[in-house]
Design an enzyme around this catalytic site. Structure first.
Site, PDB file in Angstrom:
ATOM      1  N   THR A 100      40.505  73.176   9.289  1.00  0.00           N
ATOM      2  CA  THR A 100      41.126  74.283   8.544  1.00  0.00           C
ATOM      3  C   THR A 100      42.126  73.750   7.520  1.00  0.00           C
ATOM      4  O   THR A 100      42.142  74.176   6.362  1.00  0.00           O
ATOM      5  CB  THR A 100      41.835  75.236   9.541  1.00  0.00           C
ATOM      6  N   ASN A 139      28.249  77.987  11.608  1.00  0.00           N
ATOM      7  CA  ASN A 139      28.739  77.810  12.981  1.00  0.00           C
ATOM      8  C   ASN A 139      28.218  78.858  13.954  1.00  0.00           C
ATOM      9  O   ASN A 139      28.271  78.658  15.161  1.00  0.00           O
ATOM     10  CB  ASN A 139      30.275  77.814  12.996  1.00  0.00           C
ATOM     11  N   GLN A 181      30.456  71.600  10.942  1.00  0.00           N
ATOM     12  CA  GLN A 181      29.401  71.704  11.960  1.00  0.00           C
ATOM     13  C   GLN A 181      28.223  70.766  11.696  1.00  0.00           C
ATOM     14  O   GLN A 181      27.326  70.672  12.524  1.00  0.00           O
ATOM     15  CB  GLN A 181      28.890  73.154  12.066  1.00  0.00           C
ATOM     16  N   SER A 186      35.918  67.647  10.968  1.00  0.00           N
ATOM     17  CA  SER A 186      36.886  67.897  12.038  1.00  0.00           C
ATOM     18  C   SER A 186      36.507  67.088  13.275  1.00  0.00           C
ATOM     19  O   SER A 186      35.323  66.995  13.622  1.00  0.00           O
ATOM     20  CB  SER A 186      36.876  69.391  12.361  1.00  0.00           C
ATOM     21  N   GLY A 187      37.517  66.536  13.956  1.00  0.00           N
ATOM     22  CA  GLY A 187      37.255  65.662  15.091  1.00  0.00           C
ATOM     23  C   GLY A 187      36.788  66.366  16.355  1.00  0.00           C
ATOM     24  O   GLY A 187      35.908  65.881  17.062  1.00  0.00           O
ATOM     25  N   HIS A 188      37.359  67.550  16.629  1.00  0.00           N
ATOM     26  CA  HIS A 188      37.114  68.138  17.956  1.00  0.00           C
ATOM     27  C   HIS A 188      35.722  68.743  18.116  1.00  0.00           C
ATOM     28  O   HIS A 188      35.359  69.169  19.211  1.00  0.00           O
ATOM     29  CB  HIS A 188      38.212  69.143  18.334  1.00  0.00           C
ATOM     30  N   THR A 204      54.128  62.938   9.708  1.00  0.00           N
ATOM     31  CA  THR A 204      53.786  61.751  10.497  1.00  0.00           C
ATOM     32  C   THR A 204      52.403  61.918  11.115  1.00  0.00           C
ATOM     33  O   THR A 204      52.076  62.971  11.659  1.00  0.00           O
ATOM     34  CB  THR A 204      54.860  61.511  11.583  1.00  0.00           C
ATOM     35  N   CYS A 211      37.118  81.220  16.584  1.00  0.00           N
ATOM     36  CA  CYS A 211      38.253  81.782  15.840  1.00  0.00           C
ATOM     37  C   CYS A 211      38.153  83.292  15.746  1.00  0.00           C
ATOM     38  O   CYS A 211      39.132  83.962  15.492  1.00  0.00           O
ATOM     39  CB  CYS A 211      38.284  81.199  14.438  1.00  0.00           C
TER      40      CYS A 211
END
Ligand code: PLP
Length: 388
Positions: free
Chosen positions: A74, A153, A183, A203-205, A245, A331
């Protein structure tokens, strides 16, 4: 303890062994990557290595572009869309092309840009196919940006983004192209060169890395021509592209997972194809309709409509059996209205309300599908009886 069967991999994925190992190692590297001492440098080296792994997974050649780590897909998309809108210098370029079935991380940002005076044109995707005639008709010298998702998705439709961007760039080479590949990344070809994309969100997850890490590919040309500016400003991390960071542990895991999946891509794809075929065969015996896109689609997302049983009711029945699926994108699962994407696909509001998404990963097995179908069958039997 009852076994949990996780079939909601498009919402998020469990951590893989590769991710866990990388995280365990990264947790020992505690320095702030911006610090100049050795502990900081070790953290900085870890991020550099992960960036290279991501660039390799995206098939990016040296000099072609950079990869900026963000907190999620996002945020990467907001950087792409808002960052290019902030940088806009062509006063007459006000039109943005997108689809009518984007994830809210694109759709709601474009709603906001529309309030700022952009004209947002949403190209239909009925049946899961990007309407190329509508796209061609919307091409105009006012074009500023085109943002198309690679894989939907909710339905698994695999849009022909390559052809869409080719048409945009052939007429208006200065238009910016952004692809939400959250996706599709590492599952279908998604290199910026193949897609013709200036910006690519990942996106990683969704790939068995942890939540809290994503990223944006930015083509060198976008940077050279100042066609994008950062919007999260502060300490100047990520070469100024994303202050804050860095999530070093998440970044290290994302890099490791990207590398691992890049090397095993063919094997994973074969496994998912055969699992999809098995699931289709088993689901065919039940009273459910598979909402198969009429064009290309990916094997790992299966959308089904139940006979007049609300998806939420069935979801709770399945959950009671330890089987996890979704009633739409994660979401929007709290939204009271039917999924915009399923309506755009061509489902009625009532059908959309009765639709479930089953999403697979390489870690699922035929036994998982058997358990799902057994629970669906008992749910259908019980819930239809209650309704009568
Ligand atoms: N784009 C698509 C197509 C998605 O499916 C999702 C998440 O479901 C996102 C973007 C948002 O990604 P993230 O959860 O990393 O913010």
């Amino acid at each position: 303890m009852k076994r949990e069967i996780y079939l909601d991999n498009s919402a998020t994925t469990p951590l893989s062994a590769v991710a866990k190992a990388a995280m365990t190692e990264a947790m020992e590297i505690y320095g702030n990557p911006s610090s100049l001492h050795a502990a900081g440098q070790a953290a900085e080296r870890m991020i550099t290595a992960a960036r290279e792994q991501l660039l390799a997974a995206l098939g990016v050649r040296r000099g072609q572009g950079t990869f900026v780590f963000t907190s999620c897909g996002t945020e990467a998309t907001s950087l792409a869309l808002v960052g290019s809108a902030y940088a806009k210098t062509r006063r007459d370029a006000t039109r943005i092309l997108t689809t009518d079935s984007e994830h809210p991380s694109v759709g709601r940002v474009l709603d906001r840009l529309a309030e700022d005076g952009f004209e947002v044109v949403r190209i239909p995707t009925r049946g899961g196919v990007l309407d190329m005639d509508a796209l061609t008709a919307a091409l105009d010298k006012k074009i500023f940006l085109a943002s198309f998702m690679l894989v939907n998705n909710e339905t698994g439709a695999w849009y022909d983004v390559k052809e869409a961007f080719r048409r945009v760039k052939a007429k208006y080479p200065e238009a910016i192209t952004h692809c939400d590949a959250v996706q599709g990344f590492l599952k279908v070809p998604a290199t910026p060169a193949i897609l013709g994309a200036d910006l690519v969100t990942v996106s990683g997850h969704k790939l068995h890395a942890p939540k809290g890490v994503g990223g944006l590919y930015i083509a060198s040309d976008m940077i050279k021509k100042k066609k994008i500016v950062p919007f999260l400003r502060g300490g100047g991390q990520e070469s100024g592209w994303r202050s804050g960071t860095e999530n070093t542990v998440g970044i290290a895991a994302f890099g490791a997972v990207a590398e691992d999946m890049r090397l095993r891509r063919g094997e994973i794809a074969d496994k998912l194809l055969s699992l999809r075929a098995y699931a289709e065969e088993k689901l065919a015996a039940l009273e459910v309709r598979i909402n198969r896109p009429t064009g290309a689609y990916v094997p790992y997302i299966i959308n089904v409509t139940l006979p007049q049983i609300k998806s939420e009711t069935m979801l709770h029945h399945l959950s009671g059996d330890g089987i996890y699926v979704s009633s739409g994108s994660a979401c929007s699962s709290h939204a009271a209205h039917p999924s915009e994407t399923l309506l755009a696909f061509g489902l009625s509001a009532a059908e959309a309300d009765c639709s479930l998404r089953i999403s697979l990963s390489e870690y699922n097995t035929e036994a998982d599908i058997d358990a799902l179908c057994a629970s669906l069958a008992s749910g259908l039997e019980r819930l239809v009886r209650i309704k009568r």
